[in-house]
Design an enzyme around this catalytic site. Structure first.
Site, PDB file in Angstrom:
ATOM      1  N   TYR A 275       0.959  -1.347   0.071  1.00  0.00           N
ATOM      2  CA  TYR A 275       0.156  -0.003   0.059  1.00  0.00           C
ATOM      3  C   TYR A 275       0.936   1.231  -0.015  1.00  0.00           C
ATOM      4  O   TYR A 275       0.566   2.138  -0.636  1.00  0.00           O
ATOM      5  CB  TYR A 275      -0.963   0.100   1.192  1.00  0.00           C
ATOM      6  CG  TYR A 275      -1.884  -0.926   1.020  1.00  0.00           C
ATOM      7  CD1 TYR A 275      -3.075  -1.026   0.405  1.00  0.00           C
ATOM      8  CD2 TYR A 275      -1.660  -2.210   1.837  1.00  0.00           C
ATOM      9  CE1 TYR A 275      -4.185  -1.920   0.490  1.00  0.00           C
ATOM     10  CE2 TYR A 275      -2.721  -3.185   1.857  1.00  0.00           C
ATOM     11  CZ  TYR A 275      -4.023  -3.089   1.209  1.00  0.00           C
ATOM     12  OH  TYR A 275      -4.989  -4.135   1.257  1.00  0.00           O
TER      13      TYR A 275
ATOM     14  N   ASN B 141     -12.538   0.174  -5.516  1.00  0.00           N
ATOM     15  CA  ASN B 141     -12.089  -0.077  -6.934  1.00  0.00           C
ATOM     16  C   ASN B 141     -13.109  -0.465  -7.794  1.00  0.00           C
ATOM     17  O   ASN B 141     -13.915  -1.750  -7.183  1.00  0.00           O
ATOM     18  CB  ASN B 141     -11.098  -0.978  -6.888  1.00  0.00           C
ATOM     19  CG  ASN B 141     -10.506  -1.628  -8.333  1.00  0.00           C
ATOM     20  OD1 ASN B 141     -10.955  -1.049  -9.202  1.00  0.00           O
ATOM     21  ND2 ASN B 141      -9.612  -2.380  -8.474  1.00  0.00           N
TER      22      ASN B 141
ATOM     23  N   CYS C 121      -6.379  -5.164  -7.694  1.00  0.00           N
ATOM     24  CA  CYS C 121      -6.283  -4.609  -6.294  1.00  0.00           C
ATOM     25  C   CYS C 121      -5.857  -5.963  -5.533  1.00  0.00           C
ATOM     26  O   CYS C 121      -5.478  -5.747  -4.485  1.00  0.00           O
ATOM     27  CB  CYS C 121      -7.537  -4.124  -5.860  1.00  0.00           C
ATOM     28  SG  CYS C 121      -8.951  -4.649  -5.914  1.00  0.00           S
ATOM     29  N   HIS C 122      -5.928  -6.927  -5.967  1.00  0.00           N
ATOM     30  CA  HIS C 122      -5.655  -8.590  -5.041  1.00  0.00           C
ATOM     31  C   HIS C 122      -4.180  -8.407  -4.943  1.00  0.00           C
ATOM     32  O   HIS C 122      -3.761  -9.257  -4.151  1.00  0.00           O
ATOM     33  CB  HIS C 122      -6.222  -9.533  -5.852  1.00  0.00           C
ATOM     34  CG  HIS C 122      -5.945  -9.780  -7.216  1.00  0.00           C
ATOM     35  ND1 HIS C 122      -6.541  -9.066  -8.236  1.00  0.00           N
ATOM     36  CD2 HIS C 122      -4.782 -10.572  -7.741  1.00  0.00           C
ATOM     37  CE1 HIS C 122      -5.899  -9.501  -9.565  1.00  0.00           C
ATOM     38  NE2 HIS C 122      -4.918 -10.347  -8.963  1.00  0.00           N
TER      39      HIS C 122
ATOM     40  N   GLU D  34      -2.335 -16.635  -9.943  1.00  0.00           N
ATOM     41  CA  GLU D  34      -1.234 -15.850 -10.501  1.00  0.00           C
ATOM     42  C   GLU D  34       0.158 -16.517  -9.714  1.00  0.00           C
ATOM     43  O   GLU D  34       1.282 -15.805 -10.374  1.00  0.00           O
ATOM     44  CB  GLU D  34      -1.222 -14.218 -10.241  1.00  0.00           C
ATOM     45  CG  GLU D  34      -2.320 -13.876 -10.995  1.00  0.00           C
ATOM     46  CD  GLU D  34      -2.596 -12.244 -10.705  1.00  0.00           C
ATOM     47  OE1 GLU D  34      -1.581 -11.575 -10.328  1.00  0.00           O
ATOM     48  OE2 GLU D  34      -3.642 -11.642 -11.174  1.00  0.00           O
TER      49      GLU D  34
END
Length: 184
Positions: free
Chosen positions: A118, A141, A149-150, A176
């Site tokens: 962040y 978002n 945002c993950h 991912e």
């Protein structure tokens, strides 16, 4: 389920699609994908047209143009592990100011399979010390998954919060390759 809202010369098409993290509600304008909503159950589906109409100044209509075909194809490819970047056009009209600046940086500067803190994201947009404001931007978002945002985590490596729930965030990070597959 495809539907549409229209108003002030603006049309918003939406559809609910299955995904590797449950049903998603997608919405698009002529400018591009404008909204992705997690956990698109009956309650969410019932509230979405009115919410989109209110936020975008549109009235519900029953026509659809097919503008969601490409975003749906891309999300299918992403959840199948064949797509690492969403190249489609985005409509940023559901966000503004600092939030838009942070989300644009996130979309362009944090690639698939990577993480950012962040605070680091705050510094990237010229606001060091605004980590909490970045967290608020992530929570607001309108395009999660597509604007990833993950991929934003706490400085100590904690997952932080997530509008779709922490289990959804974990599943996206496993997809991912950032987190290992659960043992069971």
């Amino acid at each position: 389920m495809d539907s549409c809202v229209q108003g002030e010369g603006r049309t918003v098409e939406w559809a609910v699609v299955g995904s590797g993290i449950g049903p998603l509600l997608l919405a698009a304008t002529a400018e591009g994908l404008v909204n992705v909503v997690f956990h698109a159950d009956e309650k969410v589906r019932g509230a979405a047209p009115a919410r989109l109409a209110e936020r975008l100044g549109a009235e519900p209509v029953e026509t659809a143009s097919g503008r969601l075909a490409e975003p749906i194809r891309m999300l299918d490819a992403y959840f199948a592990g064949r797509l690492r970047k969403f190249p489609q056009a985005l409509d940023w009209s559901l966000t503004s100011g600092f939030n838009r600046q942070v989300l644009r940086e996130l979309a362009s500067g944090v690639p698939y399979g990577t993480l950012v803190g962040y605070g680091e994201l705050a510094a990237r947009v010229g606001q060091p010390g605004a980590a909490q404001a970045v967290g608020a931007a992530m929570g607001a978002n309108p395009l999660p998954v597509v604007v990833p945002c993950h991929r934003v985590v706490e400085a100590d490596g904690g997952l932080g919060g997530f509008g779709g729930g922490l289990e959804t965030k974990r599943r996206l990070l496993v997809l991912e390759g950032v987190l290992p597959e659960p043992l069971f």
